[in-house]
Design an enzyme around this catalytic site. Sequence first.
Site, PDB file in Angstrom:
ATOM      1  N   HIS A 120       0.821  -1.227   0.000  1.00 13.95           N
ATOM      2  CA  HIS A 120       0.000   0.000   0.000  1.00 13.95           C
ATOM      3  C   HIS A 120       0.855   1.277   0.000  1.00 13.95           C
ATOM      4  CE1 HIS A 120      -3.562  -2.344   0.509  1.00 13.95           C
ATOM      5  NE2 HIS A 120      -3.244  -2.759   1.717  1.00 13.95           N
ATOM      6  N   ASP A 155      -2.762 -10.875  -2.087  1.00 11.14           N
ATOM      7  CA  ASP A 155      -3.256 -10.309  -0.822  1.00 11.14           C
ATOM      8  C   ASP A 155      -4.737  -9.920  -0.984  1.00 11.14           C
ATOM      9  OD1 ASP A 155      -1.879  -8.755   1.808  1.00 11.14           O
ATOM     10  OD2 ASP A 155      -3.724  -7.828   1.079  1.00 11.14           O
TER      11      ASP A 155
HETATM   12 ZN   LIG Z   1      -3.784  -7.271   2.970  1.00 14.65          ZN
END
Ligand SMILES: [Zn+2]
Length: 328
Positions: A120, A155
């Site tokens: 992220h 993910d």
């Molecule tokens: Zn994650």
Amino acid sequence: MGRCCAIIDPICAEHDNPSHPECNARLVNACSGIPRDISLLAPEPALREDVERVHDPGYLVWLEQRCAATATLGWLDSDTYITRRSFNAALYAAGGAIAAVERSIKGEHCFALVRPPGHHAECDRALGFCLVNNVAVAAKKALEQVDTIAIVDWDVHHGNGTQNSFYGTDRVLYCSVHQEHFFPYSGTTDEVGRGNGKGYTINAPLQAGSTIADYQCVFSDIFVPAIERFSPDVMIVSAGQDILFDDPIGRMNILPQDFEPLTRMLVHAARVPLALVLEGGYSPSHGAAVRHIFAALSSEGKVNAPGIPPTERTQTMVSRLKSAHRLP
Ligand SMILES: [Zn+2]
């Protein structure tokens, strides 16, 4: 096929908040799944010049200063904590990703079990438990010596930072499968890259509750043919096991043993050794999932069709992606 190693690093423990899901105990649990006969390596920290290929130098100075000024625990946003030693831990985590890619180039599958996670983290900001984008740093460094890299991100969250690092290039194929309408709320099917990178970003958002049937459908119909067509020199997996059925954050329905076919499909598609880098994964069964990933890396085996079909919604999304990306 068959040779593989793991990167582990005690310095990761310096970035810890035991009451947060992204704590060091979850790494200890994940590492419990490393088989005893796998050789373990410790990374060097990433160099400043390596990290600056992805991140704005001003952001790195700010982050280093914020960490140094933190007495015990600080917060960069409501999700993302730092400790006094977090900057150092982040450099080692990025160094672990670099080392995994280097081992894979030398001919060995390698899984870097390091944290804080990275996918992220954007050029100029921390986000979603991530400080430095480990996979992006490792990929940009590897692009100095190879031509092309494929990244598969399984993910449960979309890897916005990794996608944005390579959105305009045709040298990196970024493939993400993630839970739709979920943090960080990016990764729709129409995000496909820009300029030279158009067609080199593939996003497969799945409904909450998806099973291995949905994941295998995305892999066999989209990711595998896209990787085979791309024929990458390096294959990186952003390995976030927060798709497990018992994960406290993700809402997917993947069993520990399901990581075996997913890993095998990537091994077969890439035809080069895999470099895996830990992202999320917060559940009790994380260690078992890691054990199944290593089983797929360490031995030959065939991939069986799942016992149930993918949902109609998954099939519709996959056929839309197939035509958008002109896959056979
Ligand atoms: Zn994650």
